[in-house]
Design a protein around this motif. Structure first.
Motif, PDB file in Angstrom:
ATOM      1  N   PHE A 169      45.011  21.424  21.170  1.00  0.00           N
ATOM      2  CA  PHE A 169      45.308  22.121  22.424  1.00  0.00           C
ATOM      3  C   PHE A 169      44.455  23.367  22.645  1.00  0.00           C
ATOM      4  N   GLY A 170      43.523  23.638  21.728  1.00  0.00           N
ATOM      5  CA  GLY A 170      42.629  24.786  21.917  1.00  0.00           C
ATOM      6  C   GLY A 170      43.298  26.130  21.694  1.00  0.00           C
ATOM      7  N   VAL A 171      44.320  26.151  20.825  1.00  0.00           N
ATOM      8  CA  VAL A 171      45.042  27.398  20.548  1.00  0.00           C
ATOM      9  C   VAL A 171      44.154  28.309  19.700  1.00  0.00           C
ATOM     10  N   ARG A 172      44.054  29.576  20.056  1.00  0.00           N
ATOM     11  CA  ARG A 172      43.173  30.492  19.321  1.00  0.00           C
ATOM     12  C   ARG A 172      43.909  31.339  18.283  1.00  0.00           C
ATOM     13  N   GLY A 173      45.197  31.474  18.447  1.00  0.00           N
ATOM     14  CA  GLY A 173      45.904  32.330  17.497  1.00  0.00           C
ATOM     15  C   GLY A 173      47.357  31.932  17.355  1.00  0.00           C
ATOM     16  N   VAL A 174      47.881  32.289  16.209  1.00  0.00           N
ATOM     17  CA  VAL A 174      49.298  32.064  15.942  1.00  0.00           C
ATOM     18  C   VAL A 174      49.883  33.389  15.485  1.00  0.00           C
ATOM     19  N   ILE A 175      50.997  33.784  16.091  1.00  0.00           N
ATOM     20  CA  ILE A 175      51.717  34.972  15.618  1.00  0.00           C
ATOM     21  C   ILE A 175      52.925  34.475  14.830  1.00  0.00           C
ATOM     22  N   GLY A 176      53.120  35.042  13.656  1.00  0.00           N
ATOM     23  CA  GLY A 176      54.291  34.657  12.872  1.00  0.00           C
ATOM     24  C   GLY A 176      54.513  35.647  11.768  1.00  0.00           C
ATOM     25  N   LYS A 177      55.193  35.183  10.720  1.00  0.00           N
ATOM     26  CA  LYS A 177      55.358  36.041   9.547  1.00  0.00           C
ATOM     27  C   LYS A 177      55.287  35.209   8.276  1.00  0.00           C
ATOM     28  N   GLY A 178      54.900  35.874   7.189  1.00  0.00           N
ATOM     29  CA  GLY A 178      54.889  35.229   5.884  1.00  0.00           C
ATOM     30  C   GLY A 178      53.604  34.481   5.566  1.00  0.00           C
ATOM     31  N   GLY A 179      52.760  34.268   6.589  1.00  0.00           N
ATOM     32  CA  GLY A 179      51.482  33.603   6.354  1.00  0.00           C
ATOM     33  C   GLY A 179      51.606  32.091   6.289  1.00  0.00           C
ATOM     34  N   MET A 180      50.452  31.438   6.241  1.00  0.00           N
ATOM     35  CA  MET A 180      50.417  29.980   6.176  1.00  0.00           C
ATOM     36  C   MET A 180      49.477  29.538   5.062  1.00  0.00           C
ATOM     37  N   GLY A 181      49.345  28.233   4.912  1.00  0.00           N
ATOM     38  CA  GLY A 181      48.656  27.692   3.753  1.00  0.00           C
ATOM     39  C   GLY A 181      47.222  27.267   4.014  1.00  0.00           C
ATOM     40  N   PRO A 182      46.660  26.531   3.045  1.00  0.00           N
ATOM     41  CA  PRO A 182      45.246  26.158   3.093  1.00  0.00           C
ATOM     42  C   PRO A 182      44.866  25.281   4.285  1.00  0.00           C
ATOM     43  N   LYS A 183      45.782  24.413   4.722  1.00  0.00           N
ATOM     44  CA  LYS A 183      45.433  23.528   5.840  1.00  0.00           C
ATOM     45  C   LYS A 183      45.196  24.342   7.116  1.00  0.00           C
ATOM     46  N   THR A 184      46.088  25.302   7.360  1.00  0.00           N
ATOM     47  CA  THR A 184      45.921  26.139   8.547  1.00  0.00           C
ATOM     48  C   THR A 184      44.688  27.028   8.403  1.00  0.00           C
ATOM     49  N   LEU A 185      44.491  27.561   7.196  1.00  0.00           N
ATOM     50  CA  LEU A 185      43.326  28.423   6.969  1.00  0.00           C
ATOM     51  C   LEU A 185      42.032  27.648   7.232  1.00  0.00           C
ATOM     52  N   GLY A 186      42.004  26.402   6.770  1.00  0.00           N
ATOM     53  CA  GLY A 186      40.842  25.554   7.008  1.00  0.00           C
ATOM     54  C   GLY A 186      40.644  25.281   8.491  1.00  0.00           C
TER      55      GLY A 186
END
Lengths: 292, 191
Positions: free
Chosen positions: B95-112
């Motif tokens: 969907f062309g999303v440029r950013g995610v706001i959240g808490k606690g962080g995410m893992g390697p798949k999202t980082l990639g």
């Protein structure tokens, strides 16, 4: 409306919007303890501002108003079923007023009917006392911190944890390491050594009813609490997991008997937005005294 | 403080680095467990939702209708993001999303995914529901309210100077991975 109904709404409102004094003192100390111009310091500043704002506006400290857990001490002969009915009505009304989020979901259908009432919601723990009056304590426990709770069965080969206090120490610290910032640290641990899988977790949560600055009556457990608190704060996980000096605001541990075959250590994690209040009620259900 | 206004370009996102404090303005959409699972299973976005260059906020706000019948957000902090780890990178790409706001962080798949497609993870202060609600200027719309319930619905929010910290950037850095590694080392020294 009857006084008990109004009293319970006020207990819910206050629990949702106002952090208890003992926790606030811990948060202010943590704020002082973070280095200037770090994201950890900035996080603690926002947290402090949030506490003031929630109280001033009488609105939820955190939007996840959590599992609604009532702990009720009542005299012999007290009608617990009537209390529970009134409390359910108070929870529904408090939800309408925005003190609680529409937070209870049918696990099978996924439906949220917006009332916060359903099987197991809210939860009641009744205890009989010899005192004449009723004491109500309320904990609102958010899902983020509930999700990082952990239960260990000792011995644990991976963590080299045996069935002794050193083994307990290892698994409790592992829970802190695994939680990182995901439970909205700086957090507070409630721990039960022993019990079965259900009572272990249940008793770990009752540790959140203790005052943050009280001292454990058991000297061994008091020492373990201090040790884990200090060691956790050396880990550098910090507020929100941003790195920093305060990973935990407190550690509370109790023990319960176990069967010879089992040795559970149950760890519940409470976020900094530690929502817990309580009040003594007179015979008519009016609040006579706040506890925390 | 770096100002970000949606829609955000890839170039703006690539300029962000772990540790940057940002202030976000413009339209953002809430989306959490139910929405992510639905979209990942091939569900379509409701008409009116455009995620191109936008930001998804992992949040289940407390929203009440005021006397005039307008939605008003009264509490709106982030929820734990790691639950969306199976879905996030794919949804950001699709969907062309440029950013995610959240808490606690995410893992390697999202980082990639952030590195590949130009995205960032923006950490808001968990539990700071009142401070963050003050930065929500308006509720434009709500989608899936009936289907998913209020906390899980897509709320289209106009935010103003919403504060967050970049903790995962598009260059492969994750503050969460770094802190976890460092704390593990200290833990082992103290066992």
């Amino acid at each position: 409306m009857e006084p008990l109904f109004e009293s319970l709404i006020e207990i819910i409102r206050r629990t949702s919007a106002e952090i208890p004094d003992d926790v606030q003192r811990g948060i202010l100390a943590a704020l002082e303890n973070e280095k200037q111009d770090t994201i950890a310091k900035n996080a603690m500043e926002i947290i402090e501002r949030n506490i003031g704002l929630a109280k001033e506006k009488s609105q939820p400290l955190c939007q996840d108003t959590g599992s609604v857990l009532f702990y009720v001490d009542c005299p012999v002969g007290y009608d617990q079923m009537e209390f529970a009915d009134t409390a359910r009505a108070a929870v529904t009304e408090a939800t309408k007023r925005g003190f609680l989020r529409q937070n209870s979901v049918d696990s099978l259908t996924g439906k949220n009917d917006g009332t916060n009432i359903g099987p197991g919601s809210p939860t009641f723990h009744f205890h009989q006392t010899r005192e004449a009056n009723v004491t109500v304590r309320l904990v609102l426990k958010g899902g983020g911190c509930e999700n990082v709770g952990a239960q260990y069965s000792l011995p644990n080969i991976k963590l080299n944890a045996n069935r002794d206090l050193d083994g307990c120490r290892k698994v409790i610290l592992d829970a802190v390491q695994q939680a990182q910032g995901k439970g909205c640290g700086p957090g507070i641990l409630g721990v039960c050594i022993g019990g079965d899988r259900a009572t272990g977790y249940e008793l770990s949560k009752t540790q959140f009813l203790r005052n943050l600055d009280d001292e454990n009556e058991n000297a061994e457990l008091a020492a373990l609490e201090t040790d884990i608190h200090n060691t956790a704060n050396k880990l550098g996980i910090g507020p929100m997991g941003f790195g920093g000096n305060t990973t935990l605001l407190g550690v509370k541990i109790r023990a319960a008997n176990r069967v010879p075959a089992s040795y559970f250590v149950s760890v519940s994690y409470m976020c900094w937005a530690f929502r817990r209040h309580g009040a003594k009620l007179d015979g008519a259900g009016e609040i006579t005294e706040w506890i925390y | 403080m770096i100002e970000l206004t949606t829609p955000i370009s890839e170039e703006q996102i690539r300029a962000l680095k772990v540790g940057d404090s940002v202030a976000i303005s413009g339209v953002v959409y809430t989306g959490r467990d139910a929405v992510h699972k639905y979209l990942h299973e091939g569900g379509e976005l409701p008409e009116g939702v455009n995620l191109e260059g936008s930001i998804i906020y992992h949040c289940g706000p407390v929203v009440v209708k005021d006397d005039a019948g307008e939605w008003k957000v009264t509490a709106a902090g982030p929820t734990t993001s790691i639950r969306e780890e199976p879905y996030q990178a794919d949804i950001m790409k699709k969907f062309g999303v440029r950013g995610v706001i959240g808490k606690g962080g995410m893992g390697p798949k999202t980082l990639g995914g952030c590195a590949e497609n130009g995205g960032v993870y923006l950490h808001a202060i968990g539990g700071a529901a009142q401070v963050l609600a003050e930065h929500i200027a308006q509720v434009h719309n709500v989608y899936f309210l009936e289907e998913f319930g209020s906390p899980e619905a897509i709320w289209e929010l106009e935010v103003d100077q919403f504060p967050a910290v970049v903790t995962m950037d598009s260059h492969g850095r994750s503050l969460h991975a770094e802190v976890a590694e460092a704390s593990q080392t200290v833990l082992e020294q103290n066992l």
